[in-house]
Design a protein around this motif. Structure first.
Motif, PDB file in Angstrom:
ATOM      1  N   HIS A  51       1.002  -1.116   0.137  1.00 20.14           N
ATOM      2  CA  HIS A  51      -0.079  -0.154   0.018  1.00 20.14           C
ATOM      3  C   HIS A  51       0.847   1.160   0.127  1.00 20.14           C
ATOM      4  O   HIS A  51       0.601   2.287  -0.674  1.00 20.14           O
ATOM      5  N   GLU A  55       1.187   4.218  -3.091  1.00 18.15           N
ATOM      6  CA  GLU A  55       1.010   5.693  -2.589  1.00 18.15           C
ATOM      7  C   GLU A  55       2.103   6.515  -2.699  1.00 18.15           C
ATOM      8  O   GLU A  55       1.941   7.908  -2.660  1.00 18.15           O
ATOM      9  N   TRP A  57       4.613   6.393  -0.604  1.00 15.99           N
ATOM     10  CA  TRP A  57       5.111   6.818   0.809  1.00 15.99           C
ATOM     11  C   TRP A  57       6.605   6.043   0.980  1.00 15.99           C
ATOM     12  O   TRP A  57       6.660   4.892   0.579  1.00 15.99           O
TER      13      TRP A  57
END
Length: 559
Positions: A51, A55, A57
């Protein structure tokens, strides 16, 4: 409790530096079985890292909590995460979890933690549930938190119910068995193995030794009755170990001495693990287990523990200047006798022993007794010197005890014979199996190997129990006229001295009580204590009071 923290850089797509957000992963499973299975943690790691990568990150840190409940914040990795996230250098922008239930299972505390993190510029993100700062997202998160808390409590109720039912059927629930027992397979129900407690003969000998040391000492080694601390020192100095192979401690020793499992009753679900509060009698389940001790021995130890409890017998009783404090009792109500003083017209001060119940609560509680202090002290000391501690009287008092202990020695000898028979039987079975193999009448297949392993185990356990019992069955030291005379002489000398603390220590070691009635004074004591004292007559310097000004604040070291 252990936790892992690692810093791992992930190759990210090229994005603007201003948009890069730094994330810390928090991974948790609730039980040790889940952590050992190594299924849930790798799955959480893979999904949360995936995830973050999508994204854009950067994952800078990872905090792993294996086998810990999230109903509160008593989690090492969680606390480390919160401390680091709130540091002044603001190392994280996000804390990423698989679900809010991994972060917390307490709705109110979760909201407090999230608000604290937000004050430091950190958001908590669940990759499987809606997150955000708008009112609808806030409401959904709070509902999810409340539902997670409810689910956790319901699961706990079901697990507790199942474990209580398992205990009520006499099965062991998986904790470490008490010293002297082992958990053995009783039956199988599908993939589940049900276990019961069985006596571990080698450890059971240690349990019997502990109770004997505390109650009457060990005459085989010349050891008098010991307090809890001294029992611990005695065992540790001779290489005895706990169930887990460590050294004994005072708290654990007190638990052993008060454990009803040794007389066949194991109490399950006694206290709430979260609060430590004792549960009601209806919630406690009593499991029948094989007994190691007789009821009389166990009860005698409980009486001694109660008498030595500093909350019952304070320090002033052992070290104060009044000779019979803690020993003198009122025959009418059973309460202790306390000091009362009065002054005559000439200014002379008189001291009396008087019933404490009457003095503190009035004559309606007890009609009470009062007796001049010097008179009672003299009565008791004279009676002991002239009657009890005369050699011929001591021998007469102890004759019945000698006979009883001789019978006990016969029982120990019978047990040694039984253990030796078990060893011989196991060896005979092994010889016959070996002979069958040598004669070609049986093949050494897996079944036969297992049977041989079982017989070897039985032989080794019986042999170890036999050796331990033989080493500890030296019997009680014989009472000969020389020892009786030496003990009587020592006691008469001590009681004739003016050293009140020494006289008091000896009296408390020998006597049970001095009961004061209207016209009579009764002195009571234990023949077992007399026997132990005569068998190993101590010098005056060896008598130590059982409490003192340096006793610990915790109750575990003073009983």
């Amino acid at each position: 409790m252990s936790f892992a923290k690692s810093s791992t850089k992930v190759t990210m797509p090229k994005v603007s530096a201003a948009k890069v957000r730094r994330a810390a992963l928090y991974l948790r499973v609730s039980t040790g079985r889940q952590a050992e299975g190594d299924v849930s943690l790798p799955s959480q790691r893979r999904l949360t890292r995936g995830h973050c990568e999508r994204e854009g990150w950067i994952v800078t840190d990872e905090y792993v909590e294996p086998g810990v409940s999230a109903t509160d914040d008593r989690r090492p990795a969680f606390q480390a995460l919160m401390d680091r996230a709130c540091d002044a250098d603001r190392p994280y922008d996000l804390i990423v979890v698989h679900a809010f239930s991994r972060f917390y299972r307490n709705g109110a505390e979760m909201e407090l933690a999230i608000r604290k993190l937000r004050r430091h510029g950190v958001e908590v993100v669940s990759i499987t549930q809606p997150t955000g700062t708008d009112p609808s997202a806030e409401m959904m998160r709070q509902i999810i938190g409340i539902f997670d808390e409810y689910t956790s409590k319901e699961n706990g109720k079901q697990v507790t119910r199942a474990m209580r039912e398992n205990a009520s059927q006499g099965f062991w629930n998986g904790a470490t068995p008490p010293l002297g027992y082992e958990a053995v397979e009783a039956e199988r129900r599908g993939a589940k193995i049900k276990k019961r407690l069985a006596i571990d003969e080698v450890e059971a000998e240690t349990v019997r030794l502990i109770f004997r040391l505390y109650l009457e000492g060990d005459s085989a080694t010349g050891t008098p009755p010991l307090g809890i601390k001294e029992v611990v020192k005695w065992l540790n100095s001779r290489g005895f170990v706990t169930k887990r192979g460590g050294t004994f401690g005072v708290g654990a020793m007190h638990h052993i001495l008060t454990n009803t499992a040794y007389v066949g009753r194991w109490n399950y679900n006694v206290r709430n693990k979260a609060t430590g509060e004792k549960r009601s009698e209806e919630e406690i389940v009593t499991i029948d287990v094989p007994r190691i001790l007789e009821d009389a021995t166990f009860e005698a130890v409980q009486v001694k523990l109660a008498a030595n409890n500093p909350r019952v017998s304070p320090v002033r009783i052992a070290s104060g200047p009044i000779l019979l404090t803690g020993l003198a009792t009122c025959a009418h109500c059973g309460g202790g006798m306390t000091q009362r003083t009065g002054t005559s017209r000439s200014g002379k001060v008189y001291a009396y022993y008087t019933c404490a119940s009457r003095a503190q609560r009035g004559p309606t509680v007890c009609r009470g007794n009062s007796i001049p202090m010097a008179h009672l002290d003299d009565l008791v000391l004279t009676a002991l010197q002239e009657r009890l501690f005369a050699p011929e009287r001591l021998a007469e008092v102890l004759s019945a005890l000698v006979a009883r202990r001789a019978a006990r020695a016969e029982a120990v000898d019978a047990r040694l014979v039984a253990l030796q028979t078990e060893v011989a039987a196991a060896e005979d079975k092994l010889r016959r199996l070996y002979q069958l193999v040598e004669d070609g009448m049986a093949e050494l297949d897996d079944i036969l190997r297992d049977r041989i392993a079982v017989l070897k185990g039985e032989r080794e356990r019986a042999q170890a129990a036999f050796e331990r019992a033989r080493a500890q069955s030296g019997g009680h030291a014989a009472i000969n006229p020389e020892k009786v005379a030496a003990f009587g002489k020592l006691m008469r000398e001590v009681l004739s001295s003016t050293d009140t603390p020494a006289r008091k220590a000896y009296l408390r070691a020998i006597l049970g009580a001095v009961e004061v009635d209207t016209a009579t004074v009764r002195i009571t004591g234990s023949r077992d204590v007399l026997h132990a004292a005569i068998a190993d007559t101590p010098a005056a310097r060896d008598v130590v009071q059982f409490t003192g000004p340096k006793w610990r604040a915790r109750k575990d070291s003073n009983l």
